[in-house]
Write an enzyme that holds these catalytic residues in place. Structure first.
Site, short mmCIF file in Angstrom:
data_model
loop_
_atom_site.label_atom_id
_atom_site.label_comp_id
_atom_site.label_asym_id
_atom_site.label_seq_id
_atom_site.Cartn_x
_atom_site.Cartn_y
_atom_site.Cartn_z
N ASP A 87 31.70 0.53 30.86
CA ASP A 87 30.25 0.72 30.87
C ASP A 87 29.62 -0.08 29.73
OD1 ASP A 87 27.67 2.08 31.47
OD2 ASP A 87 28.02 2.97 29.50
N HIS A 88 30.27 -0.11 28.57
CA HIS A 88 29.74 -0.86 27.44
C HIS A 88 29.86 -2.38 27.65
CE1 HIS A 88 30.16 2.71 24.41
NE2 HIS A 88 29.39 2.99 25.46
N ASP A 89 30.72 -2.79 28.56
CA ASP A 89 30.83 -4.21 28.88
C ASP A 89 29.64 -4.70 29.71
OD1 ASP A 89 31.83 -6.79 29.24
OD2 ASP A 89 33.30 -6.21 30.76
N THR A 165 25.32 -8.89 28.77
CA THR A 165 25.43 -9.48 30.10
C THR A 165 25.85 -8.40 31.09
OG1 THR A 165 27.71 -10.11 29.60
CG2 THR A 165 26.01 -11.77 29.26
N PHE A 167 27.56 -8.77 33.75
CA PHE A 167 28.85 -9.06 34.38
C PHE A 167 30.01 -8.35 33.69
CE2 PHE A 167 25.96 -12.66 34.66
CZ PHE A 167 25.86 -12.82 36.03
N ASP A 169 32.70 -9.17 32.00
CA ASP A 169 33.10 -10.44 31.41
C ASP A 169 33.73 -10.28 30.03
OD1 ASP A 169 30.90 -9.68 29.97
OD2 ASP A 169 29.75 -11.51 30.30
N SER A 171 32.53 -8.84 27.43
CA SER A 171 31.61 -9.00 26.30
C SER A 171 31.92 -8.00 25.20
CB SER A 171 30.15 -8.86 26.76
OG SER A 171 29.89 -7.57 27.26
N ARG A 239 28.95 -0.43 19.74
CA ARG A 239 29.30 0.99 19.89
C ARG A 239 30.78 1.25 19.68
NH1 ARG A 239 26.24 0.86 25.60
NH2 ARG A 239 27.09 -1.24 25.40
N GLU A 242 31.97 4.60 18.05
CA GLU A 242 31.42 5.89 18.50
C GLU A 242 32.48 6.98 18.60
OE1 GLU A 242 27.44 4.77 21.11
OE2 GLU A 242 29.25 5.50 22.13
N HIS A 337 30.13 11.73 31.45
CA HIS A 337 29.86 12.58 30.28
C HIS A 337 30.33 14.02 30.49
CE1 HIS A 337 26.48 9.71 28.73
NE2 HIS A 337 27.68 9.23 28.56
#
Length: 609
Positions: A87-89, A165, A167, A169, A171, A239, A242, A337
């Site tokens: 999700d963070h990507d 982004t 995608f 990918d 990140s 993040r 976290e 969550h």
């Protein structure tokens, strides 16, 4: 050899780019038509009823009479943490950079009045906080300056930004901007390596580097001296600190990049550091796509729904907008969550409770990188993720107390309520209600309490919901989608299955650099990439020596675990190039300039492979 690359401008160069607006699949619903969130104006009615306070919904729905944590009999805790990592990507909606109300100048941390960018979460009269305040702080999401125009964007409406982004990918590993990417690289290495920690190591394996601005806000070991600080880690996504499993997964992929880069350097010493870096990055991005779409998403949607919403890959489609949608980022993909365990397990080599580093309450794992440095490194946490079950959604107790009452957010001096935050964020973004999204997905609208009970399964829960919301149209989409009973073989109800399935299809089909797209990799390389797995990444980059072949499927130790020597691995010989003439070196140089996996100034869709 790879195919040549050349520039030409695409039809929609901003689709999926960082720092552009989240896609709208339905028009936003603001109380003034343009900007004011749902619930902004006291007394405003919807279908004849006022919206309930988000904190009231959280108190009455998220924590029921049971405190029991149901365990998932099929899947491991790794399924939950991979969902957060990926999700963070693909999405990050930044909050307003201003900390005070624009008009009155009041600090959002100390006001209970609605005044942009402050949208505090009011506390019901019977639910006072320990601080005696009548609200919890909430900062509105930053408005997007660049919007990806669609037919459902009424002019002048506030849109929210995706700062990464869209995608898949990696990140999370490489960052979402050219400037951030540079800070994460070891530019002095000849092997195209990423930077690692110069102060501590994990039994000889590297940790992530620390942030440059010190002292950082991360928590410290109780009683430790100032000179012994362990700072926040830095990574492609801010993040990273976290929660400990996030830090662990980030670290694994930095190690994997450097491992592959060193091997590619030995295979192709003529490439040079820039080409090595880019080729390795391309492989890492492909592995993120494969693990997510092959191993993770079918378990969330169920195989039948996966085939319905995604089906076989049919190639790149330039008419598909891959931008992450507002409803996906703000509601549907937040289903996870309620599957977060209240305990972070740390296990020894026999996958039993670790004798030196005991398991932790969830709250003890927030913003605490010192626990990895001082308490055994990655291995105990990895074994806990592989060897312990995920929490199964429990309608009698939907969210663990550490998330509902003790959520830690750096730079906010009080703990928060994640359920209330999710509901308030949906209203901040003007998301239409539950029924509108059911209609969007082609499902019948909910008209009566019995209609809702049929989907939820609990008459008592339906009574609570309807007593608060008054009308099915008013139900917040995050809550409504969350409470639906899961589809066959999946972990989400029909609505979230639809929204997640549609989003994953756009991310795959609208990505010109999708690993299966012809020309991105050779047929032999694609074959080798498919042999790799998250279990293999764990074996190659940690001290864990036994793993399940599928790290998301729960197994019993030792019968369902295999030694790392028996876990398949890709053969990098498929990436060997022979420098047979002088033109190859010109090709490599040009490719290093123009064939980067993701270009941030022009966006990836301005480049063709």
């Amino acid at each position: 050899m790879h195919s040549y690359c050349f520039f030409f401008f695409r039809k929609n160069p901003l689709w999926g780019a960082a720092n552009t607006g989240l896609a709208r699949w339905l028009p936003a619903e603001y109380e003034d038509g343009e900007n004011q969130p749902k619930g902004w104006n006291t007394g405003r009615q919807y279908s004849g009823f006022q919206l309930p306070l988000v904190r009231e919904v959280s108190n009455k729905i998220m924590c029921g009479s049971s405190m029991a944590v149901l365990e998932d009999s099929a899947y491991s805790q790794m399924l939950v943490d991979w969902g957060q990592y990926i999700d963070h990507d693909i999405s990050f909606t930044p909050q307003s950079s201003s900390r005070s109300a624009f008009a009155e100048g009041r600090d959002c941390l100390h006001t209970c009045s609605n005044a942009h960018p402050c949208f505090p979460m009011q506390t019901p009269k019977d639910g006072k906080l320990s601080s005696n305040k009548s609200c919890l702080p909430f900062f509105r999401s930053s408005p997007a300056c660049i919007n990806v125009q669609t037919d459902v964007h009424p002019a002048g409406q506030r849109q929210q930004m995706n700062s990464v982004t869209s995608f898949i990918d990696a990140s999370t590993v490489y960052g979402h901007s050219a400037d951030l990417e540079k800070t994460l690289r070891n530019l002095s290495s000849a092997e195209g390596l990423l930077s690692v920690n110069s102060e501590f190591s994990d039994g000889g394996r590297p940790f992530l580097p620390f942030v440059s601005v010190r002292p950082s806000a991360c928590l410290q070991e109780p009683g430790s001296e100032a000179a012994a600080r362990v700072e926040c880690f830095t990574a492609g996504d801010s993040r990273v600190n976290e929660i400990l499993p996030l830090s662990v997964l980030h670290t694994l992929w930095v190690r994997e990049h450097n491992r592959l880069a060193e091997r590619l350097t030995r295979l192709n010493p003529h490439w040079g550091s820039e080409v090595i870096y880019q080729e390795t990055r391309k492989i890492i991005g492909a592995l993120h796509q494969i693990i997510t779409m092959r191993d993770y998403i079918p378990k969330i949607l169920g195989r039948e729904a996966f085939d319905e919403y995604l089906g076989p890959y049919a190639g790149y489609n330039d008419s598909v907008n891959p931008s992450v949608s507002n409803v996906f980022a703000t509601a549907a993909f937040r289903f996870g969550h309620v599957t977060i365990s209240p305990r972070l397990w740390r296990l020894n080599e026999s996958f039993q409770e670790h004798q030196h580093f005991s398991s932790l309450k969830l709250q003890q794992s927030f913003f605490s990188p010192w626990r990895l440095v001082r308490e055994g490194g990655l291995d105990p946490v990895l074994r806990g993720l592989l060897g312990r079950p995920a929490a199964l959604q429990n309608q009698e107790h939907l969210m663990t107390e550490d998330l509902k009452e003790r959520l830690l957010v750096l730079n906010i001096p009080e703990t928060l309520d994640l359920a209330a935050l999710n509901l308030q964020r949906g209203r901040d973004h003007g998301l239409p209600g539950y029924n509108d999204w059911r209609a969007f997905c082609g499902f019948d609208r909910i008209e009566t309490r019995s209609d809702l009970a049929e989907l939820v399964g609990s008459g008592a829960l339906v009574e609570k919901i309807m007593d608060m919301y008054g009308h099915p149209n008013n139900i917040d989409v995050w809550l409504g989608g969350l409470l639906e009973r899961p589809v066959s073989g999946g972990r989400t109800g029909p609505l979230f299955t639809c929204l997640i399935g549609k989003q994953m299809k756009t991310l795959r089909d609208g990505d010109r650099f999708w690993w299966e797209h012809p020309g991105v990799f050779s047929p032999k390389q694609r074959q080798e990439l498919q042999t790799h797995s998250l279990s293999r990444v764990i074996c190659d980059n940690s001290g864990v020596t036994e793993v399940p072949l599928d790290p998301f499927r729960l197994g019993s130790y030792p019968e369902d675990f295999v030694f790392c020597g028996n876990v398949p691995s890709m053969d990098l010989e498929a990436w060997r190039e022979q420098p047979d003439d002088g033109t190859l070196f010109i090709f490599i140089f040009l490719r290093s300039l123009f064939c980067l996996p993701r270009l941030y100034l022009f966006n990836k869709n301005t480049v063709k492979m």
